[in-house]
Design a protein around this motif. Structure first.
Motif, mmCIF file in Angstrom:
data_model
loop_
_atom_site.group_PDB
_atom_site.id
_atom_site.type_symbol
_atom_site.label_atom_id
_atom_site.label_comp_id
_atom_site.label_asym_id
_atom_site.label_seq_id
_atom_site.Cartn_x
_atom_site.Cartn_y
_atom_site.Cartn_z
ATOM 1 N N GLY A 58 0.956 -1.140 0.055
ATOM 2 C CA GLY A 58 -0.002 0.078 -0.043
ATOM 3 C C GLY A 58 0.838 1.428 0.045
ATOM 4 O O GLY A 58 0.341 2.536 -0.072
ATOM 5 N N ALA A 59 2.291 1.420 -0.054
ATOM 6 C CA ALA A 59 3.127 2.337 -0.241
ATOM 7 C C ALA A 59 2.970 2.971 -1.406
ATOM 8 O O ALA A 59 2.705 2.556 -2.431
ATOM 9 N N ARG A 60 3.222 4.404 -1.500
ATOM 10 C CA ARG A 60 3.438 5.110 -2.978
ATOM 11 C C ARG A 60 5.027 5.292 -2.845
ATOM 12 O O ARG A 60 5.547 5.925 -2.375
ATOM 13 N N VAL A 61 5.571 4.387 -3.953
ATOM 14 C CA VAL A 61 7.080 4.289 -4.036
ATOM 15 C C VAL A 61 7.508 4.986 -5.280
ATOM 16 O O VAL A 61 6.974 4.631 -6.571
ATOM 17 N N THR A 62 8.639 5.670 -5.013
ATOM 18 C CA THR A 62 9.769 5.840 -6.116
ATOM 19 C C THR A 62 11.016 5.065 -5.773
ATOM 20 O O THR A 62 11.549 5.166 -4.900
ATOM 21 N N GLY A 63 11.367 4.508 -6.991
ATOM 22 C CA GLY A 63 12.708 4.055 -6.889
ATOM 23 C C GLY A 63 13.652 4.609 -7.859
ATOM 24 O O GLY A 63 13.279 4.922 -8.825
ATOM 25 N N VAL A 64 14.990 4.699 -7.188
ATOM 26 C CA VAL A 64 15.920 5.379 -7.971
ATOM 27 C C VAL A 64 17.148 4.283 -8.006
ATOM 28 O O VAL A 64 17.293 3.643 -6.940
ATOM 29 N N ASP A 65 17.839 4.260 -9.026
ATOM 30 C CA ASP A 65 19.079 3.353 -9.179
ATOM 31 C C ASP A 65 20.210 4.131 -10.215
ATOM 32 O O ASP A 65 19.430 4.538 -11.059
ATOM 33 N N ILE A 66 21.296 4.047 -9.831
ATOM 34 C CA ILE A 66 22.172 4.616 -10.697
ATOM 35 C C ILE A 66 22.471 3.914 -12.446
ATOM 36 O O ILE A 66 23.107 4.324 -13.294
ATOM 37 N N SER A 67 21.709 2.693 -12.191
ATOM 38 C CA SER A 67 22.056 1.698 -13.531
ATOM 39 C C SER A 67 20.858 1.841 -14.345
ATOM 40 O O SER A 67 19.788 1.371 -14.129
ATOM 41 N N PRO A 68 20.843 2.249 -15.743
ATOM 42 C CA PRO A 68 19.760 2.184 -16.568
ATOM 43 C C PRO A 68 19.343 0.999 -16.883
ATOM 44 O O PRO A 68 17.932 0.787 -16.871
ATOM 45 N N ASN A 69 20.013 -0.084 -16.951
ATOM 46 C CA ASN A 69 19.676 -1.383 -17.133
ATOM 47 C C ASN A 69 18.734 -1.868 -16.052
ATOM 48 O O ASN A 69 17.799 -2.793 -16.310
ATOM 49 N N GLN A 70 19.283 -1.701 -14.809
ATOM 50 C CA GLN A 70 18.400 -2.284 -13.570
ATOM 51 C C GLN A 70 17.273 -1.504 -13.514
ATOM 52 O O GLN A 70 16.236 -2.096 -13.331
ATOM 53 N N GLU A 124 7.289 -3.737 -13.613
ATOM 54 C CA GLU A 124 6.022 -2.862 -13.204
ATOM 55 C C GLU A 124 4.936 -2.876 -14.559
ATOM 56 O O GLU A 124 3.960 -2.955 -14.015
ATOM 57 N N ALA A 125 5.468 -2.848 -15.677
ATOM 58 C CA ALA A 125 4.476 -3.075 -16.654
ATOM 59 C C ALA A 125 3.936 -4.356 -16.552
ATOM 60 O O ALA A 125 2.549 -4.169 -17.075
ATOM 61 N N ALA A 126 4.548 -5.462 -16.199
ATOM 62 C CA ALA A 126 3.953 -6.680 -16.161
ATOM 63 C C ALA A 126 2.715 -6.862 -15.112
ATOM 64 O O ALA A 126 1.819 -7.497 -15.272
ATOM 65 N N ALA A 127 3.245 -6.193 -14.067
ATOM 66 C CA ALA A 127 2.337 -6.209 -12.827
ATOM 67 C C ALA A 127 2.256 -5.084 -12.089
ATOM 68 O O ALA A 127 3.001 -4.833 -11.127
ATOM 69 N N PRO A 128 1.362 -3.951 -12.558
ATOM 70 C CA PRO A 128 1.595 -2.364 -11.967
ATOM 71 C C PRO A 128 1.178 -2.468 -10.553
ATOM 72 O O PRO A 128 0.133 -2.913 -10.320
ATOM 73 N N LEU A 129 2.159 -1.658 -10.029
ATOM 74 C CA LEU A 129 1.789 -1.423 -8.509
ATOM 75 C C LEU A 129 2.025 0.051 -8.335
ATOM 76 O O LEU A 129 1.791 0.719 -7.164
ATOM 77 N N GLY A 130 2.135 0.921 -9.264
ATOM 78 C CA GLY A 130 2.128 2.459 -9.323
ATOM 79 C C GLY A 130 3.306 2.957 -8.813
ATOM 80 O O GLY A 130 3.409 3.888 -8.583
ATOM 81 N N ILE A 131 4.572 2.130 -9.003
ATOM 82 C CA ILE A 131 5.865 2.361 -8.721
ATOM 83 C C ILE A 131 6.356 3.466 -9.698
ATOM 84 O O ILE A 131 6.251 2.927 -11.094
ATOM 85 N N HIS A 132 7.198 4.550 -9.529
ATOM 86 C CA HIS A 132 7.843 5.546 -10.365
ATOM 87 C C HIS A 132 9.207 5.205 -10.112
ATOM 88 O O HIS A 132 9.716 4.940 -9.284
ATOM 89 N N TYR A 133 9.670 4.835 -11.413
ATOM 90 C CA TYR A 133 11.318 4.564 -11.328
ATOM 91 C C TYR A 133 12.040 5.749 -12.030
ATOM 92 O O TYR A 133 11.282 6.127 -12.986
ATOM 93 N N ARG A 134 13.341 6.133 -11.649
ATOM 94 C CA ARG A 134 14.196 7.033 -12.492
ATOM 95 C C ARG A 134 15.478 6.476 -12.379
ATOM 96 O O ARG A 134 16.016 5.969 -11.256
ATOM 97 N N VAL A 135 16.526 6.905 -13.378
ATOM 98 C CA VAL A 135 17.879 6.709 -13.140
ATOM 99 C C VAL A 135 18.326 7.822 -12.383
ATOM 100 O O VAL A 135 18.244 9.020 -12.916
ATOM 101 N N MET A 136 19.072 7.562 -11.310
ATOM 102 C CA MET A 136 19.557 8.602 -10.650
ATOM 103 C C MET A 136 20.717 7.990 -9.600
ATOM 104 O O MET A 136 20.627 6.993 -8.994
#
Length: 268
Positions: A74-86, A94-106
């Motif tokens: 039930g959390a509203r999650v933003t995930g960041v990682d330095i690796s574009p491939n990760q 997320e596309a296969a099983a949407p949970l509303g997570i926003h990801y960005r390379v950072m």
């Protein structure tokens, strides 16, 4: 045994984890990462506690393991990682099983520059801080983006047992009985080689060895208070199901910290 690393900078780390991303994701999908699924992962989720309705930032999210676990609760999650491939693998899941997570390379060291102050209720970092060239900057960034009273829950490999020299002593049958460690005070980046030809994958990543006192100094200097410290131990039932986890009953393998950002002090 890890080797001293010549380079430990954001570009090198991104390139290493980009190269590892496919194998890393495949091993997780197979369920072969038993330490994650049966030891430090569940312990980390449990330490986060009730997360429904919270805004969460996951630093060094990799392919999104912890982000998915918290979003599913039930959390509203933003995930960041330095690796574009990760991040690509995380977005695919997320596309296969949407949970509303926003990801960005950072780069997590840029957290304080990339997000407004007091914009999250909870920050997490699941076994990622020791893989970053500048953990203190990531820790200070976590403090910056947390609301007063917010929490930072992170896990790392245990600095007292994941040392530059470590070797298992075994009995006549080959069973591990004791861990020999040395060079604990030899701080710095080391190159770790993962997998083998037999396992079907091989890659190398750089991680930082720092002492226990270093880690506590970094969190205290950032302004955090320590709420809890945990060293997860697998239960007998878990070891019976996953014998590879037996070594984690002999010595602590992972360290988890639950920190909070103090509320402002009101004038008397």
């Amino acid at each position: 045994m890890p080797e001293p690393a010549d380079r430990f900078d954001p570009a090198t780390v991104a390139a290493q984890w980009d190269a590892a991303a496919e194998a890393y994701d495949r091993v997780q999908a197979s369920g072969g990462d038993v330490y994650r699924y049966r030891l430090f992962g569940p312990a980390h989720v449990a330490l986060c506690g009730e997360v429904r309705g919270l805004t969460v930032l996951d630093l060094g999210c990799g392919n999104g393991y912890l982000a998915r676990e918290l979003a599913a609760r039930g959390a509203r999650v933003t995930g960041v990682d330095i690796s574009p491939n990760q991040i690509a693998h995380a977005r695919r899941r997320e596309a296969a099983a949407p949970l509303g997570i926003h990801y960005r390379v950072m780069d997590a060291a840029r957290t304080a520059r990339e997000f407004p102050p007091a914009s999250f209720d909870l920050v997490t970092a699941c076994l990622s801080l020791q893989d970053m060239p500048d953990p203190p900057a990531a820790i200070r960034g976590a403090f910056h983006v947390l609301q007063p009273g917010g929490r930072f829950v992170f896990s790392i490999t245990h600095p007292c047992t994941d040392t530059p020299y470590r070797a298992w002593e075994r009995d006549e049958s080959g069973e591990k009985v004791a861990l020999k460690i040395a060079r604990y005070f030899r701080r710095g980046p080391f190159l770790y080689r993962w997998g083998s030809q037999q396992a079907g994958y091989q890659f190398a990543t750089t991680a930082l060895h720092a002492t226990l006192s270093d880690w506590f100094r970094w969190v205290l200097d950032a302004g955090f208070r320590v709420r809890a410290v945990e060293e997860p131990e697998p239960s007998p039932d878990v070891v019976a199901a996953c014998p590879d986890l037996y070594d984690a009953t002999l010595v602590p393998t992972f360290l988890l910290l639950d920190l909070d950002k103090p509320e402002p002090t009101r004038p008397a």
